[in-house]
Design a protein around this motif. Structure first.
Motif, PDB file in Angstrom:
ATOM      1  N   SER A 277      -4.776   1.298  -7.459  1.00 29.00           N
ATOM      2  CA  SER A 277      -4.545  -0.138  -7.647  1.00 29.00           C
ATOM      3  C   SER A 277      -3.500  -0.407  -8.723  1.00 29.00           C
ATOM      4  CB  SER A 277      -5.856  -0.844  -8.010  1.00 29.00           C
ATOM      5  OG  SER A 277      -6.457  -0.249  -9.147  1.00 29.00           O
TER       6      SER A 277
ATOM      7  N   GLY B 238      -3.224  -5.765  -0.839  1.00 28.06           N
ATOM      8  CA  GLY B 238      -2.907  -4.345  -0.922  1.00 28.06           C
ATOM      9  C   GLY B 238      -3.814  -3.603  -1.891  1.00 28.06           C
TER      10      GLY B 238
ATOM     11  N   PRO C 257      -6.542  -0.887   0.544  1.00 29.22           N
ATOM     12  CA  PRO C 257      -5.424   0.069   0.618  1.00 29.22           C
ATOM     13  C   PRO C 257      -5.545   1.048   1.780  1.00 29.22           C
ATOM     14  CG  PRO C 257      -6.988   0.823  -1.001  1.00 29.22           C
ATOM     15  CD  PRO C 257      -7.535  -0.476  -0.463  1.00 29.22           C
TER      16      PRO C 257
ATOM     17  N   PHE D  60      -3.725   2.193   4.559  1.00 27.93           N
ATOM     18  CA  PHE D  60      -2.369   2.147   5.105  1.00 27.93           C
ATOM     19  C   PHE D  60      -2.355   2.241   6.623  1.00 27.93           C
ATOM     20  CE2 PHE D  60       1.367   4.735   6.425  1.00 27.93           C
ATOM     21  CZ  PHE D  60       2.318   3.747   6.285  1.00 27.93           C
TER      22      PHE D  60
ATOM     23  N   VAL E 177       0.831  -1.202   0.000  1.00 27.84           N
ATOM     24  CA  VAL E 177       0.000   0.000   0.000  1.00 27.84           C
ATOM     25  C   VAL E 177       0.866   1.254   0.000  1.00 27.84           C
ATOM     26  CG1 VAL E 177      -1.773   1.282   1.238  1.00 27.84           C
ATOM     27  CG2 VAL E 177      -1.859  -1.215   1.185  1.00 27.84           C
ATOM     28  N   THR E 178       1.891   1.255   0.839  1.00 31.46           N
ATOM     29  CA  THR E 178       2.769   2.426   0.920  1.00 31.46           C
ATOM     30  C   THR E 178       3.484   2.678  -0.397  1.00 31.46           C
ATOM     31  OG1 THR E 178       3.150   1.863   3.240  1.00 31.46           O
ATOM     32  CG2 THR E 178       4.598   3.506   2.266  1.00 31.46           C
TER      33      THR E 178
ATOM     34  N   THR F 134      -0.116   0.027  -7.127  1.00 31.21           N
ATOM     35  CA  THR F 134       0.155  -1.064  -6.191  1.00 31.21           C
ATOM     36  C   THR F 134       0.629  -2.303  -6.942  1.00 31.21           C
ATOM     37  OG1 THR F 134      -1.567  -0.213  -4.709  1.00 31.21           O
ATOM     38  CG2 THR F 134      -0.809  -2.464  -4.332  1.00 31.21           C
TER      39      THR F 134
ATOM     40  N   LYS G 108       0.985   4.015  -2.970  1.00 29.25           N
ATOM     41  CA  LYS G 108       0.582   5.405  -2.727  1.00 29.25           C
ATOM     42  C   LYS G 108       1.703   6.381  -3.072  1.00 29.25           C
ATOM     43  CE  LYS G 108      -3.115   4.987   0.674  1.00 29.25           C
ATOM     44  NZ  LYS G 108      -3.618   5.421   2.002  1.00 29.25           N
TER      45      LYS G 108
END
Length: 288
Positions: free
Chosen positions: A24, A232, A236, A238, A2-3, A27, A6
């Motif tokens: 997405s 993820g 998402p 985080f 996720v990190t 990711t 993003k």
């Protein structure tokens, strides 16, 4: 996952603000890297990646609090708790404990790392390992505490889980910082995944009687990366995930003086995080 996704999306949004893309997609792009890196054999083989990740962590955390100070306090800053009820504040407190546990995680890979250090009765590996752990946690504190204090001072309770998402200028510096984040989480993913790979592969060989082979390694590690990537993309969140796994994966045996405290953290932090994930999921569309 996720990190990394993003941060890649943040870079794209700054460079191409007129061409929005789904989180997405980024990711998946980030996860694709790990389909290759996950096949590195052991901790020694990811030394360079781990070192790069550590350097990037120091770099982007410094940029985060320095750029926040340069931006100045937001006119609409509010320092009150986000939750309006006492119950909500309790859950947020529990979730925050999970965040802290995750930020200072590492106990779950300590033994794996120590196993790679030569050890003799005259020079046991625990001595250099202890020094390394102390230095590591000091560095972590120096990286994250300024970000926490300055981030809250500048943005109040509206600060994002990743403070770099809240920043826009200077554009080149924010892009660089987010790229540092991407490099950092590439390395940290491998560090935290390596013990999982070893555990799963050992279980399949010893308990399930699979024959050790390159094919088994490829299938096991590829499946793990694919699973985490799907999770993820699907969830998402985080902050919520960080707190949930920070508390859930917390090892109480790493705190010999107060095992009870560790067990309580394992139980309570995921409860607060799960509530946060549920609240965030209410307005979320899958694969958006």
């Amino acid at each position: 996952m996720v990190t990394g996704g993003k941060s890649l999306k943040k870079i794209h949004d700054i460079l191409r603000p007129d061409q929005p893309m789904r989180l997405s997609y980024f990711t998946v792009i980030f996860g694709s890297v790990h389909f290759f890196l996950s096949h590195l054999p052991n901790f020694n083989s990811i030394t360079v990646i781990s070192l790069a990740a550590a350097l990037m962590s120091i770099s982007y955390s410094t940029i985060a609090w320095a750029a926040s100070l340069h931006k100045g306090i937001s006119p609409e800053v509010v320092y009150l708790p986000r939750a309006s009820t006492s119950t909500g504040r309790v859950f947020e407190f529990l979730s925050a404990l999970g965040d802290v546990a995750f930020a200072f995680a590492g106990h779950n890979v300590v033994l794996e790392i120590q196993a790679t250090i030569p050890s003799t009765p005259e020079k046991p590996s625990k001595k250099p390992m202890w020094k390394g752990v102390v230095i590591a946690y000091i560095v972590v504190a120096l990286c994250y505490f300024p970000v926490a204090f300055v981030g809250y001072y500048i943005f109040g309770n509206t600060v994002e889980d990743n403070i770099l998402i809240s920043l826009q200028k200077p554009a080149w510096l924010i892009i660089a910082a987010n790229m540092f984040v991407v490099i950092h989480v590439i390395g940290s993913y491998q560090v935290f995944a390596m013990p999982v790979f070893d555990m799963v592969e050992s279980y399949l060989v010893k308990e399930m009687k699979f024959k050790p082979s390159q094919l088994l390694r490829v299938l096991t590690r590829t499946s793990y990366v694919a699973l985490t990537m799907v999770l993820g993309v699907s969830f998402p969140f985080f902050g919520g995930l960080l707190s949930f796994f920070g508390g859930f994966a917390f090892a109480p045996t790493s705190y010999y003086t107060c095992i009870v405290l560790g067990i309580l953290l394992m139980v309570l932090a995921p409860i607060g995080a799960l509530r946060q994930i549920i609240l965030q999921a209410k307005g979320y569309k899958f694969f958006s």
